[in-house]
Every structure is written in C-alpha cells, then in structure tokens.
Motif scaffolding. Sequence first.
Motif, PDB file in Angstrom:
ATOM      1  N   LYS A  71      17.063 -12.580   4.317  1.00  0.00           N
ATOM      2  CA  LYS A  71      16.394 -11.660   5.255  1.00  0.00           C
ATOM      3  C   LYS A  71      15.695 -10.541   4.502  1.00  0.00           C
ATOM      4  O   LYS A  71      14.572 -10.157   4.829  1.00  0.00           O
ATOM      5  N   PHE A  72      16.366 -10.009   3.490  1.00  0.00           N
ATOM      6  CA  PHE A  72      15.771  -8.938   2.695  1.00  0.00           C
ATOM      7  C   PHE A  72      14.507  -9.431   1.992  1.00  0.00           C
ATOM      8  O   PHE A  72      13.486  -8.747   1.971  1.00  0.00           O
ATOM      9  N   GLY A  73      14.570 -10.638   1.428  1.00  0.00           N
ATOM     10  CA  GLY A  73      13.382 -11.213   0.795  1.00  0.00           C
ATOM     11  C   GLY A  73      12.277 -11.483   1.793  1.00  0.00           C
ATOM     12  O   GLY A  73      11.093 -11.331   1.490  1.00  0.00           O
ATOM     13  N   GLY A  74      12.651 -11.887   3.016  1.00  0.00           N
ATOM     14  CA  GLY A  74      11.658 -12.124   4.061  1.00  0.00           C
ATOM     15  C   GLY A  74      10.923 -10.858   4.449  1.00  0.00           C
ATOM     16  O   GLY A  74       9.703 -10.859   4.633  1.00  0.00           O
ATOM     17  N   VAL A  75      11.671  -9.765   4.556  1.00  0.00           N
ATOM     18  CA  VAL A  75      11.033  -8.477   4.876  1.00  0.00           C
ATOM     19  C   VAL A  75      10.088  -8.077   3.742  1.00  0.00           C
ATOM     20  O   VAL A  75       8.977  -7.587   3.977  1.00  0.00           O
ATOM     21  N   GLY A  76      10.513  -8.330   2.498  1.00  0.00           N
ATOM     22  CA  GLY A  76       9.642  -8.031   1.355  1.00  0.00           C
ATOM     23  C   GLY A  76       8.361  -8.845   1.382  1.00  0.00           C
ATOM     24  O   GLY A  76       7.280  -8.325   1.109  1.00  0.00           O
ATOM     25  N   LEU A  77       8.472 -10.125   1.734  1.00  0.00           N
ATOM     26  CA  LEU A  77       7.273 -10.967   1.811  1.00  0.00           C
ATOM     27  C   LEU A  77       6.333 -10.529   2.930  1.00  0.00           C
ATOM     28  O   LEU A  77       5.109 -10.577   2.779  1.00  0.00           O
ATOM     29  N   VAL A  78       6.894 -10.103   4.052  1.00  0.00           N
ATOM     30  CA  VAL A  78       6.051  -9.612   5.149  1.00  0.00           C
ATOM     31  C   VAL A  78       5.324  -8.335   4.719  1.00  0.00           C
ATOM     32  O   VAL A  78       4.127  -8.165   5.005  1.00  0.00           O
ATOM     33  N   ILE A  79       6.014  -7.460   4.002  1.00  0.00           N
ATOM     34  CA  ILE A  79       5.380  -6.232   3.513  1.00  0.00           C
ATOM     35  C   ILE A  79       4.267  -6.570   2.518  1.00  0.00           C
ATOM     36  O   ILE A  79       3.181  -5.972   2.550  1.00  0.00           O
ATOM     37  N   ILE A  80       4.514  -7.560   1.654  1.00  0.00           N
ATOM     38  CA  ILE A  80       3.477  -7.986   0.704  1.00  0.00           C
ATOM     39  C   ILE A  80       2.252  -8.518   1.439  1.00  0.00           C
ATOM     40  O   ILE A  80       1.113  -8.215   1.074  1.00  0.00           O
ATOM     41  N   SER A  81       2.473  -9.291   2.508  1.00  0.00           N
ATOM     42  CA  SER A  81       1.326  -9.826   3.240  1.00  0.00           C
ATOM     43  C   SER A  81       0.552  -8.720   3.951  1.00  0.00           C
ATOM     44  O   SER A  81      -0.679  -8.784   4.040  1.00  0.00           O
ATOM     45  N   ILE A  82       1.246  -7.699   4.427  1.00  0.00           N
ATOM     46  CA  ILE A  82       0.544  -6.570   5.058  1.00  0.00           C
ATOM     47  C   ILE A  82      -0.290  -5.815   4.028  1.00  0.00           C
ATOM     48  O   ILE A  82      -1.441  -5.424   4.292  1.00  0.00           O
ATOM     49  N   VAL A  83       0.270  -5.620   2.834  1.00  0.00           N
ATOM     50  CA  VAL A  83      -0.478  -4.943   1.770  1.00  0.00           C
ATOM     51  C   VAL A  83      -1.706  -5.763   1.373  1.00  0.00           C
ATOM     52  O   VAL A  83      -2.791  -5.218   1.164  1.00  0.00           O
ATOM     53  N   LEU A  84      -1.546  -7.083   1.300  1.00  0.00           N
ATOM     54  CA  LEU A  84      -2.698  -7.939   0.989  1.00  0.00           C
ATOM     55  C   LEU A  84      -3.750  -7.885   2.083  1.00  0.00           C
ATOM     56  O   LEU A  84      -4.955  -7.932   1.803  1.00  0.00           O
ATOM     57  N   TRP A  85      -3.311  -7.805   3.323  1.00  0.00           N
ATOM     58  CA  TRP A  85      -4.240  -7.723   4.445  1.00  0.00           C
ATOM     59  C   TRP A  85      -5.066  -6.442   4.361  1.00  0.00           C
ATOM     60  O   TRP A  85      -6.276  -6.440   4.589  1.00  0.00           O
ATOM     61  N   VAL A  86      -4.400  -5.325   4.020  1.00  0.00           N
ATOM     62  CA  VAL A  86      -5.119  -4.058   3.890  1.00  0.00           C
ATOM     63  C   VAL A  86      -6.065  -4.112   2.687  1.00  0.00           C
ATOM     64  O   VAL A  86      -7.195  -3.611   2.744  1.00  0.00           O
ATOM     65  N   ALA A  87      -5.627  -4.745   1.591  1.00  0.00           N
ATOM     66  CA  ALA A  87      -6.449  -4.807   0.382  1.00  0.00           C
ATOM     67  C   ALA A  87      -7.604  -5.788   0.507  1.00  0.00           C
ATOM     68  O   ALA A  87      -8.520  -5.771  -0.321  1.00  0.00           O
ATOM     69  N   LYS A  88      -7.602  -6.636   1.539  1.00  0.00           N
ATOM     70  CA  LYS A  88      -8.664  -7.624   1.703  1.00  0.00           C
ATOM     71  C   LYS A  88     -10.021  -6.974   1.950  1.00  0.00           C
ATOM     72  O   LYS A  88     -11.054  -7.521   1.561  1.00  0.00           O
ATOM     73  N   LYS A  89     -10.028  -5.792   2.536  1.00  0.00           N
ATOM     74  CA  LYS A  89     -11.299  -5.115   2.793  1.00  0.00           C
ATOM     75  C   LYS A  89     -12.044  -4.801   1.500  1.00  0.00           C
ATOM     76  O   LYS A  89     -13.254  -4.925   1.424  1.00  0.00           O
ATOM     77  N   LYS A  90     -11.290  -4.388   0.468  1.00  0.00           N
ATOM     78  CA  LYS A  90     -11.923  -3.984  -0.783  1.00  0.00           C
ATOM     79  C   LYS A  90     -12.069  -5.134  -1.768  1.00  0.00           C
ATOM     80  O   LYS A  90     -12.864  -5.046  -2.694  1.00  0.00           O
ATOM     81  N   ASN A  91     -11.283  -6.186  -1.598  1.00  0.00           N
ATOM     82  CA  ASN A  91     -11.302  -7.295  -2.546  1.00  0.00           C
ATOM     83  C   ASN A  91     -11.610  -8.594  -1.810  1.00  0.00           C
ATOM     84  O   ASN A  91     -10.735  -9.159  -1.157  1.00  0.00           O
ATOM     85  N   PRO A  92     -12.822  -9.092  -1.923  1.00  0.00           N
ATOM     86  CA  PRO A  92     -13.170 -10.320  -1.193  1.00  0.00           C
ATOM     87  C   PRO A  92     -12.527 -11.572  -1.784  1.00  0.00           C
ATOM     88  O   PRO A  92     -12.569 -12.631  -1.168  1.00  0.00           O
TER      89      PRO A  92
END
Length: 130
Positions: A71-92
């Motif tokens: 569960k802890f790793g799952g929460v970490g992966l979800v946070i990583i995907s949110i960070v990638l989603w935010v970074a997608k605007k600047k990095n195509p």
Amino acid sequence: MRNFILSVSVRLWVRVWLAMSTLHTRITLALTTMLGSVTLPAHASDDIFGMLDNVADGAEGSTNSLVKFAKFGGVGLVIISIVLWVAKKKNPQITWGWILTPLGAGCILIAIDQFIKKGQSTLQLNPVDL
C-alpha cells in the motif's frame, strides 16, 4: 606567457576536479557501506517472498506487513504519476504511458488486500483479515 598561465590554471582545475570526484566516490562508498550494515538484513526463510516478508516486518513491525508495504508503495507510485502529469506541460517527452503505468500499478497495489479478500470469498474460503 599568457598561454602558460592559462595552461597551468586549467591543469590545476582539472586536478582539483578529479580529486573532488574521487573524494565524492569514496564518501558515497563509505556511506553506502555503513548504511548497508545498519539496515535490517533479509533473513532467508523459505524462499524469496519469505525474505521480502521479513524485510517488510522489520519496516512495519507487524505480522502481515508486506501488504501494508505494498500500500505504501502504491501511494508512492500514485504520487509519482501525479508529479509526471504536472511535469508533462513543460516536457513533451513525457507520454501518457509514463503517467498511466505508475498510476495503474499504484492503484493495484493500494487495492491488493481487497483483491485477496474477494478471491478468498469467491473460492468460499474463510476470509482472513489482512
């Protein structure tokens, strides 16, 4: 004369940089060695999953902590995907596959205890609370 001073200064800076790089490597090696000896080692139980369970027991301090660790790793992966989603605007170069893969894996890891309970009830076993 000017070229000589420039050449000597470049050689000096290269030697300083190489010395700092070597020092950085040795400090990193020493810290890794000390950290490896301090952390809880995995004891061989029955198989590789037994070793992972022992490490998770040491991390959580409870009986079935591998599921909690997932569960802890799952929460970490979800946070990583949110960070990638935010970074997608600047990095195509970040594609939707890079975003959706950790999101899906994180959601599966978060809900793995529910999958286990549902599988036990489907097979008409006594559900065990994890």
